[in-house]
Design an enzyme around this catalytic site. Structure first.
Site, PDB file in Angstrom:
ATOM      1  CE1 TYR A 139      -3.093   3.098   0.836  1.00  0.00           C
ATOM      2  CE2 TYR A 139      -1.830   3.296   2.863  1.00  0.00           C
ATOM      3  CZ  TYR A 139      -2.749   3.817   1.965  1.00  0.00           C
ATOM      4  OH  TYR A 139      -3.319   5.035   2.201  1.00  0.00           O
TER       5      TYR A 139
ATOM      6  CE  LYS B  24      -2.376   7.086  -1.445  1.00  0.00           C
ATOM      7  NZ  LYS B  24      -3.573   7.605  -2.147  1.00  0.00           N
TER       8      LYS B  24
END
Length: 972
Positions: A243, A247
């Site tokens: 994650y 990002k």
């Protein structure tokens, strides 16, 4: 952007950024509107601003389904779509309406599942932002594109992490930086490691998916393998999970393709439930850190993977919303194609260690248990997963009462299987949140990082860069001169509190201005320009906040010289610490200014004291002016003729060979031998009387912010400044000697009864000091400081209709009524030639004892405010000490001060000051008569008719007396 900077009040103060003005009528397009952050953001915009339309991209089967996901609100326009589809999944009409109307795009849609499939994360966190940015380029009125990211895009980097954009290909590995490296150069930091190729990562995920068969996209094994692939790739490049890596890649690609679109990136830490709005504790679902809290409360998580001393950085969702709205208002009006990054965190301003957090949880769940669970044990922290697994397994087995023998084998296997599942869940939970258990990204823990943080703050405010020697000074002091324990305390305990105090500055200023006119006079913080008499009254906590600004070097530096204002930022203090030897750079730290080190110690001690217990009094700063022309007060700048004709009696004067002005035992004006710029060289290399006073009473320094240089007819009086430090030495020998507890009483305005009067003497006047012009200038300067202008009406009432004109030039028969009231036991009379001897002085004191030891109180002068002074302008400024002593005596007498305590600092030229004073008093001379004698002496000095000192010239017989006789006289 620290969390406390975000206001949580409904009536947001909009004067600074123009938030309400910016959002009025603006149309917003938001993706991720149904998520935690999206909902909170929409609610705040609707409640607190007059925003126009808000288009919400909602993933739904059709428009009716999208509408069902919204509560009834006419400003909200649901748009069916999906950020993972071409053209964001919108129909043509919706797309055209948004392209025409939208002012701001807020991209909040993202997959926040830390261990999600790699292909899913790449699609929604990397590809989707690209699609939205391409759409943004078609919007005609777009003013800003906002990308909601995470602070953990920085990966495993530690220390100071600046609010800088990520560079394409930059990885998240921890960077070891040598002392010679330019730490601010993020581009060089990633070059020594493997770079991230976004195209390769997307291709790898797609290939992995195709290898496992397109028909099995949702298969358990496919999902498991793609999750494992994501974790492997993240760890390979320095991120804790896929994650965070995805990002980071999303930020990189937005910066790469945005072209002229203004881009704002918001990086919060772990977002948790609301602090205040829409109501305290609001959250959507069981998310973020909540599973850890609930699992511990259920007795399922006896241990955790974390360093107990690390600060866990969580941030309430409403603070993220408020900070985001403020940032949008700031950059939405600039119309510049720039990229700005904001970190939204709490670890520095409001630090919470894991050990303290788990202690709070332990106390809470034992006082308010979940279900029937009792006696929850204290959480134990581990640094590696193997030790954690073993401890968790043993603890869970014990909690299931498996320590005793169980005869039923089936039951035993069932309990063991259940325990194994609990252990696996605990391990999974701990590994998932490992990234906040050990990361030290927000800690400023060295002088080098402190200087970088200050430089970054200055850069964000458009202030010029720190001088390289100032950065070296910060590093030298905190990393080499200060011991490790104190350095650790400073950065872990003091700096966070200072940052918090700095964030309170707007509130403190608001309170200050609300109360500024309550005393019947203007006392608000403002520029007290030259020839503008007036007072500024500041609370001590406001002064502390302003001095934190100075420590962090945040005051604008432009035009201060043009306004005759001195330097106020503390970078110059650290700059002067270092003696830079560019020809021998390696021996740099062998050459530093020791007195400067101790000046800094005084300042840091002040901040430590205020952080431990903030003083709550007030300090007043007054510019006193003797008008050059007639004024309503009739107190004008006297001419030489006025002094020549004055018939005011001389006040008492006692000379002290030892002692310090700041330790004077009576209640007196304490003369500050000032530079015309208040503070002098306090923040540079100066370390004489004025500079030392600023170090031990640091609240004096704030005067440099708003008091321009003094003219010849001006003085500055400061009442209430608290003393915080003891010291020894002078100039090069100055040393900080620990804490000082100020026991001065407080007046009705909340000020300590410490009255400091700053008067600047002529600098290096040479023979010119004996001209009438210079004598007049120095005498008037002292008179301006010593005269109590607030009592002018009282003087007028006392002396009749002609008021102060009569007072300044009285008739002979009125002199008796003007003489200051003397004590019946006046020791300074012609009948007592040894009246000011040390033995007699001792009888004037009352000795009391407090927690600091013995304290002397001058009983004879109780309730009278005299003058405590010394060799004003006689050191580096080159003044004649004998002439200066007489000048100050005349000025104090004319100002109706009852006494002068004169500290000679054992100067040889003033050894006979006491005897000269007694003789002059015995003659009954007035101020005017002594002035005329002084002018006559000075004229002879100018004409070279004499070259001896004033005392010898006035009393040659005194200097012919056998020294043994004088010693006997002093001992009587």
């Amino acid at each position: 952007m620290p969390a406390a900077a975000a206001s949580n009040d409904d009536d947001d103060d909009d004067h600074g950024l123009g938030i309400l003005e910016f959002f009025h009528g603006k149309n917003i397009f938001i993706t991720g509107a149904t998520g935690l952050l999206g909902k909170a953001l929409i609610e705040k915009l609707l409640r607190s601003t007059s925003v126009g339309k808000i288009y919400l991209l909602i993933k739904a089967e059709d428009k009716d389904a999208a509408v069902d996901r919204l509560r009834k609100e006419e400003k909200l326009i649901p748009v069916v779509g999906n950020v993972c589809d071409p053209n964001l999944g919108m129909d043509l009409n919706s797309s055209r309406a948004i392209m025409k109307d939208v002012d701001v795009i807020i991209e909040s849609a993202a997959s926040t599942t830390l261990n999600d499939r790699y292909d899913f994360l790449l699609d929604i966190n990397v590809n989707a932002p690209q699609r939205l940015m391409r759409f943004a380029k078609t919007c005609k009125n777009l003013k800003l594109f906002v990308h909601m990211s995470t602070a953990y895009v920085n990966g495993r980097k530690e220390g100071l992490i600046l609010e800088k954009p990520l560079i394409m290909g930059e990885n998240g590995r921890k960077v070891e930086i040598d002392d010679d490296d330019e730490m601010s150069s993020s581009s060089s930091s990633c070059c020594s490691f493997s770079r991230v190729d976004l195209a390769d990562e997307i291709s790898l995920a797609m290939k992995s998916l195709s290898w496992q068969g397109a028909s099995h996209h949702q298969d358990y094994h496919v999902t498991k393998n793609l999750k494992r692939l994501g974790l492997e790739r993240a760890n390979n490049f320095g991120w804790y999970n896929a994650y965070h890596m995805s990002k980071a890649m999303g930020e990189m690609v937005l910066n790469e393709i945005r072209e002229e679109i203004p881009l704002l990136i918001i990086r919060p830490t772990v977002i948790e439930s609301s602090y205040k709005q829409p109501f305290p504790g609001w959250i959507q679902g069981n998310r973020m850190f909540d599973p850890v809290i609930i699992s511990y409360g259920k007795g399922q998580l006896p241990a955790y993977l974390a360093d107990p001393q690390v600060h866990m950085d969580i941030i309430p969702v409403d603070m993220v919303v408020n900070s985001t709205i403020a940032a949008i208002a700031k950059h939405g009006t600039s119309y510049k194609p720039e990229l700005n990054v904001y970190h939204i965190a709490s670890g520095v301003v409001n630090p919470l260690r894991f050990c303290d957090f788990f202690e709070i949880l332990h106390d809470y769940f034992n006082s308010t248990p979940l279900l029937n669970i009792k006696n929850i044990g204290k959480m134990k922290c581990f640094s590696n997963i193997n030790d954690l697994s073993k401890y968790t397994r043993d603890a869970i087995l014990l909690s299931n009462e498996m320590g005793d023998a169980i005869d039923d084998e089936k039951m035993l296997r069932k309990l063991q299987s259940k325990a194994k599942a609990k252990v696996a869940y605990a391990e999974q939970l701990c590994k998932m949140y490992e990234f906040i258990g050990f990361i030290k990204g927000s800690n400023v823990n060295s002088g080098q990082l402190f200087a970088l943080a200050i430089a970054d703050l200055r850069n964000s405010l458009g202030i010029s860069a720190l001088h390289s020697s100032a950065s070296l000074g910060f590093s030298l002091f905190f990393d080499d001169l200060m011991d490790k324990d104190n350095t650790k305390k400073w950065f872990e305990e003091v700096v966070p509190q200072l940052a918090n105090l700095l964030l309170r500055l707007p509130t403190l200023l608001e309170t200050h201005y609300e109360n500024a006119g309550l005393m019947g006079m203007e006392t608000g913080l403002r520029l007290l320009d030259t020839q503008q008499s007036g007072m500024v009254l500041l609370s001590q906590d406001l002064i502390a906040a302003l001095l934190v600004c100075a420590l962090f070097c945040l005051f604008p530096t432009t035009n201060r010289g043009a306004k005759h204002l001195p330097t106020i930022n503390f970078d110059t203090l650290f700059l002067r610490l270092v003696h830079v030897l560019f020809s021998d750079f390696r021996s740099l730290y062998e050459h530093y200014d020791v007195k400067q080190e101790h000046k800094i110690k005084c300042i840091l001690h002040y901040f430590e004291r205020t952080c431990s217990e903030m003083p709550m009094g007030n300090v007043s700063f007054e510019r006193k002016v003797l008008p050059l022309r007639n004024s309503k007060s009739n107190i004008v700048y006297p001419e030489a003729d006025f002094w020549s004709k004055s018939t005011v009696s001389l006040c008492r004067l006692e000379a002290w060979a030892s002692g310090l002005i700041e330790d004077q035992p009576a209640e007196a004006l304490e003369v500050n031998f000032a530079n015309k710029n208040i503070g002098g060289g306090a923040l540079r290399h100066g370390c004489v009387q004025e500079e030392i006073r600023c170090m031990i009473n640091p609240e004096l320094i704030v005067a440099m912010l708003f008091l321009p240089s003094m003219a010849d007819n001006e003085a500055i009086e400061i009442v209430g400044a608290e003393r915080f430090s003891n010291y020894s030495g002078y100039a090069a020998s100055f040393r900080f000697c620990g804490d000082y507890v100020d026991t001065k009483s407080v007046d009705t305005m909340g000020r300590r009864r410490t009255r400091i009067i700053a008067i600047d003497a002529l600098s290096r006047p040479g023979k010119r000091q004996y001209t009438v012009e210079c004598l007049l200038r120095e005498t008037n300067k002292a008179f301006c400081g010593f005269f109590d202008q607030h009592k002018s009406q009282q003087y007028q009432k006392q002396f009749g209709e002609n008021g102060l004109k009569w007072f300044l030039a009285p008739e002979p028969d009125q002199v008796g009524r003007m003489e200051p009231e003397r004590s019946k036991n006046n020791l300074l009379t012609t009948d007592h030639p040894s009246a000011s001897s040390q033995a007699d002085k001792q009888t004037s004191y009352e000795v009391t004892k407090n927690n600091e030891g013995l304290v002397l109180r001058y009983k004879e002068y109780e309730g009278e405010i005299g003058v405590a002074t010394g060799n004003w302008g006689c050191g580096a400024f080159g003044g004649d000490p004998e002439v200066k002593a007489i000048i100050q005596w005349l000025a104090a007498s004319q100002a109706l001060r009852p006494f002068v305590l004169y500290y000679t600092f054992n100067l040889e030229a003033l050894q006979k000051l006491d005897l000269v004073v007694q003789w002059i008093l015995s003659q009954g001379w007035t101020v005017g008569e002594v002035w005329n004698i002084l002018v006559e002496y000075s004229t002879q000095r100018l004409k070279r008719q004499t070259n001896i000192g004033f005392f010898n010239w006035l009393l040659p017989s005194l200097y012919d007396v056998d020294p043994m006789i004088l010693d006997v006289a002093h001992s009587i």
